[in-house]
Design an enzyme around this catalytic site. Structure first.
Site, PDB file in Angstrom:
ATOM      1  N   PRO A  47      41.012  50.271  39.147  1.00  0.00           N
ATOM      2  CG  PRO A  47      38.762  50.550  38.609  1.00  0.00           C
ATOM      3  CD  PRO A  47      39.692  49.756  39.447  1.00  0.00           C
ATOM      4  CD  GLU A  48      45.749  54.750  37.802  1.00  0.00           C
ATOM      5  OE1 GLU A  48      46.026  55.918  37.499  1.00  0.00           O
ATOM      6  OE2 GLU A  48      46.565  53.828  37.699  1.00  0.00           O
ATOM      7  NE  ARG A  89      43.194  38.227  43.131  1.00  0.00           N
ATOM      8  CZ  ARG A  89      44.305  38.931  42.941  1.00  0.00           C
ATOM      9  NH1 ARG A  89      44.539  39.486  41.771  1.00  0.00           N
ATOM     10  NH2 ARG A  89      45.163  39.105  43.921  1.00  0.00           N
TER      11      ARG A  89
END
Ligand SMILES: [Zn+2]
Length: 275
Positions: A2-3, A114
């Site tokens: 995410p940014e 992950r």
């Protein structure tokens, strides 16, 4: 991913539930996310410490502890940060990386499917040095078009690459770089040093605007990103170019082009609107 908008959304939701809370127990289930810290030192630092402040810097969630240390979590593609008022179920326990049990029994959990995310632990001088190497925050008042132009002007690299470089500008990644360049009508491959002041001003306004709108929509959920309360973001419905290669431009109707040539990431743009 995410940014900035996604990490800011998470931080705004979990901060009021964590600030002022003491960590009674801490358990690290996976060690491959650790950077610059051993499991032993992380646990030793967390236990008994109080979370004074939770905030965002660039794409990192920063936990300032009463000892002055900063635990820095970058959730990246598949991580989430949640606070639980109840015991976790078996499914929820899957993929857990870090659980901090607070003194009132609630649990702060970092999950990562992950394990692409990272946990850092820095002391006060280490943090000051680190944050000093990151560029300005685009949603802060001090971020003017002049500050922006000054940070970027010195490079010949493609403008898309330059605005994603965290040393020049904090928090912008592939999604919002694509969107801002479209809104500013700039070709993503244009060498940065060739931008006029007017173009810098246009791009500055487009970056601030897209980040604000994305934040108002709790960010963009394409896959695993969830807010600090486990919800999906809504900005994916407002994307104009990102992920739309081959589809029609919302401005002129021509086909949007997708390329990996600029920075190996997918860049989508309109050849006729972004000259
Ligand atoms: Zn177009």
């Amino acid at each position: 991913m995410p940014e900035l908008p996604e990490v800011e959304t998470i931080v705004r939701e979990i901060a009021p539930r964590l600030e002022g809370c003491r960590i009674a127990r801490a358990e690290l289930k996976k060690t491959d996310v650790l950077r610059q810290v051993s499991k032993q030192r992380l646990i030793k630092t967390l236990v008994g410490n109080t979370i004074e402040q939770v905030y965002r810097r660039a794409k990192h969630a920063v936990f300032r502890l009463s000892s002055g240390h900063r635990m820095i979590i970058q959730p990246r593609m598949t991580g989430s940060l949640l606070v639980y008022d109840r015991p976790l179920g078996r499914v929820e326990l899957k993929y857990v990386v870090l659980i901090c049990t607070l003194s009132d029994g609630r649990k702060f959990v970092y999950r990562d499917v992950r394990r692409l995310g990272t946990i850092w632990l820095l002391d006060e001088p280490g943090w000051i040095a680190y944050t000093g190497r990151i560029g300005p925050e685009p949603l802060e008042e001090m971020f003017t078009p002049f500050v922006f132009a000054d940070r970027l002007r010195g490079t010949r690299t493609a403008v898309k690459k330059a605005i994603m470089d965290q040393r020049r500008l904090a928090g912008v990644g592939n999604i919002y770089a694509n969107e801002a360049l479209f809104d500013a009508r700039l070709n993503p491959a244009k060498p940065t040093h060739r931008l006029s002041l007017e173009e810098f001003a246009r791009l500055h306004a487009a970056i601030v605007d897209v980040l604000r709108r994305a934040l108002a929509s709790s960010g963009t959920t394409l896959r695993d990103y969830r807010t600090g309360t486990g919800e999906r973001g809504r900005f994916q419905f407002e994307l104009r170019v990102y992920g739309r290669g081959g589809e029609k431009c919302v401005q002129c109707g021509k086909k949007l082009v997708a390329t990996h040539k600029i920075d190996l990431r997918q860049t989508v743009f309109c050849r006729s609107c972004q000259k």
